[in-house]
Design a protein around this motif. Structure first.
Motif, PDB file in Angstrom:
ATOM      1  N   CYS A  34       7.147  -7.167  10.750  1.00 54.60           N
ATOM      2  CA  CYS A  34       6.329  -7.857  11.750  1.00 54.60           C
ATOM      3  C   CYS A  34       4.914  -8.096  11.235  1.00 54.60           C
ATOM      4  CB  CYS A  34       6.311  -7.074  13.059  1.00 54.60           C
ATOM      5  SG  CYS A  34       7.890  -7.098  13.949  1.00 54.60           S
ATOM      6  N   LEU A  35       4.337  -7.101  10.580  1.00 58.29           N
ATOM      7  CA  LEU A  35       3.002  -7.271   9.997  1.00 58.29           C
ATOM      8  C   LEU A  35       3.004  -8.370   8.947  1.00 58.29           C
ATOM      9  CD1 LEU A  35       1.564  -3.669   9.449  1.00 58.29           C
ATOM     10  CD2 LEU A  35       0.658  -5.443  10.953  1.00 58.29           C
ATOM     11  N   LYS A  52      -4.645   2.942  12.008  1.00 62.46           N
ATOM     12  CA  LYS A  52      -5.927   3.193  12.676  1.00 62.46           C
ATOM     13  C   LYS A  52      -6.747   1.909  12.778  1.00 62.46           C
ATOM     14  CE  LYS A  52      -6.064   8.016  11.353  1.00 62.46           C
ATOM     15  NZ  LYS A  52      -6.785   9.094  10.718  1.00 62.46           N
ATOM     16  N   ALA A  53      -6.068   0.852  13.193  1.00 60.22           N
ATOM     17  CA  ALA A  53      -6.694  -0.456  13.348  1.00 60.22           C
ATOM     18  C   ALA A  53      -6.937  -0.739  14.828  1.00 60.22           C
ATOM     19  CB  ALA A  53      -5.801  -1.535  12.753  1.00 60.22           C
ATOM     20  N   ALA A  85      -5.207  -4.533  11.236  1.00 54.23           N
ATOM     21  CA  ALA A  85      -4.003  -3.895  10.704  1.00 54.23           C
ATOM     22  C   ALA A  85      -3.441  -4.692   9.533  1.00 54.23           C
ATOM     23  CB  ALA A  85      -2.952  -3.764  11.803  1.00 54.23           C
ATOM     24  N   ILE A  86      -3.440  -6.002   9.647  1.00 54.04           N
ATOM     25  CA  ILE A  86      -2.951  -6.860   8.568  1.00 54.04           C
ATOM     26  C   ILE A  86      -3.814  -6.682   7.319  1.00 54.04           C
ATOM     27  CG2 ILE A  86      -2.720  -9.265   7.821  1.00 54.04           C
ATOM     28  CD1 ILE A  86      -1.884  -9.865  10.780  1.00 54.04           C
ATOM     29  N   ILE A  87      -5.114  -6.679   7.495  1.00 51.75           N
ATOM     30  CA  ILE A  87      -6.028  -6.508   6.359  1.00 51.75           C
ATOM     31  C   ILE A  87      -5.818  -5.154   5.696  1.00 51.75           C
ATOM     32  CG2 ILE A  87      -8.465  -6.218   5.728  1.00 51.75           C
ATOM     33  CD1 ILE A  87      -9.037  -8.398   7.911  1.00 51.75           C
ATOM     34  N   LEU A 141       0.957  -2.863   1.137  1.00 50.93           N
ATOM     35  CA  LEU A 141       2.150  -2.639   1.949  1.00 50.93           C
ATOM     36  C   LEU A 141       2.814  -3.964   2.307  1.00 50.93           C
ATOM     37  CD1 LEU A 141       0.764   0.087   4.365  1.00 50.93           C
ATOM     38  CD2 LEU A 141       2.209   0.410   2.362  1.00 50.93           C
ATOM     39  N   ILE A 142       2.009  -5.023   2.371  1.00 54.82           N
ATOM     40  CA  ILE A 142       2.515  -6.370   2.606  1.00 54.82           C
ATOM     41  C   ILE A 142       1.844  -7.301   1.612  1.00 54.82           C
ATOM     42  CG2 ILE A 142       2.979  -5.980   5.058  1.00 54.82           C
ATOM     43  CD1 ILE A 142       0.382  -7.478   5.694  1.00 54.82           C
ATOM     44  N   SER A 143       2.457  -8.437   1.396  1.00 56.67           N
ATOM     45  CA  SER A 143       1.847  -9.392   0.459  1.00 56.67           C
ATOM     46  C   SER A 143       1.597 -10.713   1.132  1.00 56.67           C
ATOM     47  CB  SER A 143       2.740  -9.577  -0.747  1.00 56.67           C
ATOM     48  OG  SER A 143       4.043  -9.930  -0.365  1.00 56.67           O
TER      49      SER A 143
END
Length: 69
Positions: free
Chosen positions: A15-16, A51-52, A58-60, A67-69
């Motif tokens: 989802c992120l 902790k966003a 959270a995405i940043i 963790l995501i690209s």
């Protein structure tokens, strides 16, 4: 914070990742056939674990931690 990050589940990361690509929650629901309630829970849980204060933060944080690209 590392211990909480390791606990991010596959749905939270998915989802992120989709949100980072500009997908709205409705887009995510349509693309994945996952109920909106579950998407909301996954994003809220990801924000808590990272902790966003909001989804953008959270995405940043997830991107900076690779963790995501």
């Amino acid at each position: 914070m590392k211990d909480r990050i390791d606990q991010l589940g596959p749905l939270e990361l998915r989802c992120l990742s989709l949100a980072a690509r500009g997908r709205t929650r409705l887009d995510i629901m349509r693309e994945t056939d996952i109920p909106m309630e579950r998407i909301d829970q996954a994003l809220e849980e990801a924000m808590r674990k990272l902790k966003a204060n909001n989804l953008a933060e959270a995405i940043i944080r997830a991107a900076r931690l690779d963790l995501i690209s």
